[in-house]
Write an enzyme that holds these catalytic residues in place. Sequence first.
Site, mmCIF file in Angstrom:
data_model
loop_
_atom_site.group_PDB
_atom_site.id
_atom_site.type_symbol
_atom_site.label_atom_id
_atom_site.label_comp_id
_atom_site.label_asym_id
_atom_site.label_seq_id
_atom_site.Cartn_x
_atom_site.Cartn_y
_atom_site.Cartn_z
ATOM 1 N N GLU A 57 0.825 -1.207 0.000
ATOM 2 C CA GLU A 57 0.000 0.000 0.000
ATOM 3 C C GLU A 57 0.862 1.261 0.000
ATOM 4 O O GLU A 57 0.544 2.249 -0.670
ATOM 5 C CB GLU A 57 -0.916 0.019 1.224
ATOM 6 C CG GLU A 57 -1.898 -1.140 1.293
ATOM 7 C CD GLU A 57 -1.375 -2.300 2.118
ATOM 8 O OE1 GLU A 57 -2.156 -2.900 2.870
ATOM 9 O OE2 GLU A 57 -0.160 -2.625 2.006
ATOM 10 N N ALA A 167 18.384 -43.196 -5.370
ATOM 11 C CA ALA A 167 19.834 -43.301 -5.572
ATOM 12 C C ALA A 167 20.185 -44.760 -5.828
ATOM 13 O O ALA A 167 19.440 -45.672 -5.459
ATOM 14 C CB ALA A 167 20.596 -42.792 -4.346
ATOM 15 N N ALA A 169 22.590 -48.144 -5.245
ATOM 16 C CA ALA A 169 23.052 -48.755 -3.998
ATOM 17 C C ALA A 169 24.349 -48.119 -3.504
ATOM 18 O O ALA A 169 24.619 -48.050 -2.304
ATOM 19 C CB ALA A 169 23.236 -50.253 -4.189
ATOM 20 N N TRP A 175 22.421 -37.340 -12.088
ATOM 21 C CA TRP A 175 21.120 -36.751 -11.756
ATOM 22 C C TRP A 175 20.038 -37.734 -12.185
ATOM 23 O O TRP A 175 20.092 -38.239 -13.301
ATOM 24 C CB TRP A 175 20.929 -35.415 -12.455
ATOM 25 C CG TRP A 175 21.956 -34.402 -12.126
ATOM 26 C CD1 TRP A 175 23.055 -34.060 -12.837
ATOM 27 C CD2 TRP A 175 21.953 -33.596 -10.949
ATOM 28 N NE1 TRP A 175 23.751 -33.076 -12.197
ATOM 29 C CE2 TRP A 175 23.085 -32.769 -11.027
ATOM 30 C CE3 TRP A 175 21.115 -33.459 -9.847
ATOM 31 C CZ2 TRP A 175 23.409 -31.837 -10.047
ATOM 32 C CZ3 TRP A 175 21.429 -32.539 -8.890
ATOM 33 C CH2 TRP A 175 22.553 -31.741 -8.975
ATOM 34 N N GLU A 300 14.935 -31.348 2.225
ATOM 35 C CA GLU A 300 15.721 -31.988 1.168
ATOM 36 C C GLU A 300 16.645 -32.974 1.845
ATOM 37 O O GLU A 300 17.699 -32.609 2.366
ATOM 38 C CB GLU A 300 16.521 -30.958 0.376
ATOM 39 C CG GLU A 300 15.693 -30.086 -0.537
ATOM 40 C CD GLU A 300 16.524 -29.476 -1.652
ATOM 41 O OE1 GLU A 300 17.049 -30.233 -2.482
ATOM 42 O OE2 GLU A 300 16.636 -28.243 -1.678
ATOM 43 N N GLY A 302 17.434 -37.569 2.722
ATOM 44 C CA GLY A 302 17.396 -38.939 2.256
ATOM 45 C C GLY A 302 16.242 -39.710 2.855
ATOM 46 O O GLY A 302 15.376 -39.162 3.547
ATOM 47 N N LEU A 305 15.552 -39.533 7.004
ATOM 48 C CA LEU A 305 14.894 -38.340 7.535
ATOM 49 C C LEU A 305 13.512 -38.146 6.902
ATOM 50 O O LEU A 305 12.556 -37.777 7.592
ATOM 51 C CB LEU A 305 15.758 -37.096 7.309
ATOM 52 C CG LEU A 305 15.213 -35.776 7.879
ATOM 53 C CD1 LEU A 305 14.893 -35.909 9.354
ATOM 54 C CD2 LEU A 305 16.205 -34.643 7.647
#
Length: 371
Positions: A57, A167, A169, A175, A300, A302, A305
């Site tokens: 404003e 991922a 092993a 990527w 972000e 694995g 977590l």
Amino acid sequence: MIEFSANDNLFMARALELAEKGQYSAKPNPCVGCVIVQNEQIIAEGWHQYAGEGHAEVHALKAAGPQAKGATAYVTLEPCSHHGKTPPCANALMDAGVKRVVVAMQDPNPLVSGQGVQRLREAGIEVDVGLLATQAQALNQAFCHKMMHGVPWVMAKVAMSLDAKTAMATGESQWITGAASREDVHRLRAQSDLILTGIATVLADNPKLTARDGLEGKPVQQVRVAVLDTALRMPLDAALLSGGLDVTVLTSHNDSQKIKALKQVGCDVVVLPKGNDNRVDLSAVKKWLASQSINSVMVEAGAVLNGAMLSAGLLDELIVYMAPSILGQSARGAFEIDGLARLADKIQLNLLSAESMGEDFKLKYQIKRGS
């Protein structure tokens, strides 16, 4: 029920477009846009650019100058009525002599909600509330959640293959998804107030966790990062410690020498209690997050977590980037969760959206809570 005109909708839609410009820079403040209209013509615009600076404003009224007198102001969030780092916007609108204020949504903070509207009406200004409220709430979802529940909105990002592997092993993961997905992740980081990761991810990937790709020319506020590191294994030369980030290590290991060394490289350290799994207690992490000046958290991490956060009920949203590839049964999964022995024990998700992201798919889910 208030009947809004086609022009009302048009001007508020423009205010929402302006508000969206602050999604990377206004945090932890909400994104707000304002349009000043005189004789059905836009004469000035403004949006909240940076926390601690003038609100939407204020910018719009400054641009309008004396023409604001008798005008209509369209604002995406109820004008504030209290003194913070800046004066109340309700007062600024009153002093400018606007005739009408159209508000998309009231302030979600129950302690102040409705007070800005009340002040304007007491000053004789016509105030209409609720135009494009759903869109305004969606734009500030995390802010609304924090104001109403006292804890930030927590979203986890997972990049995985078609068979739900994140991922190989060996730990190789760069990527799995394509460039378009990775750029989108950078936008998610820039929108978030804090990135939460685990020490296992830091040791395995040495990520920078910065927001850079696809954001050229846009104002982006510095990203905060918190690392769950029970035993203080954080390397002093970790990439995220040299990228200009505000990094906090959440630990249960009160080793004064390690803490001192981390602080010397610019890292804050917070000692929290251990949980039953001998890791940093997630309920203590939740309390710490609630105590911070943040509205949104992006996880972000694995499988460990991610699984712990999901099973503890600490995630509100899950964003999955699914690549058109299969990594096989020996590859690592996205979530490690114990205790799901029966189908009835499953964690249910609600699909919010699905879209193509280059060759990948981006799937957004809300975590379904118990009945």
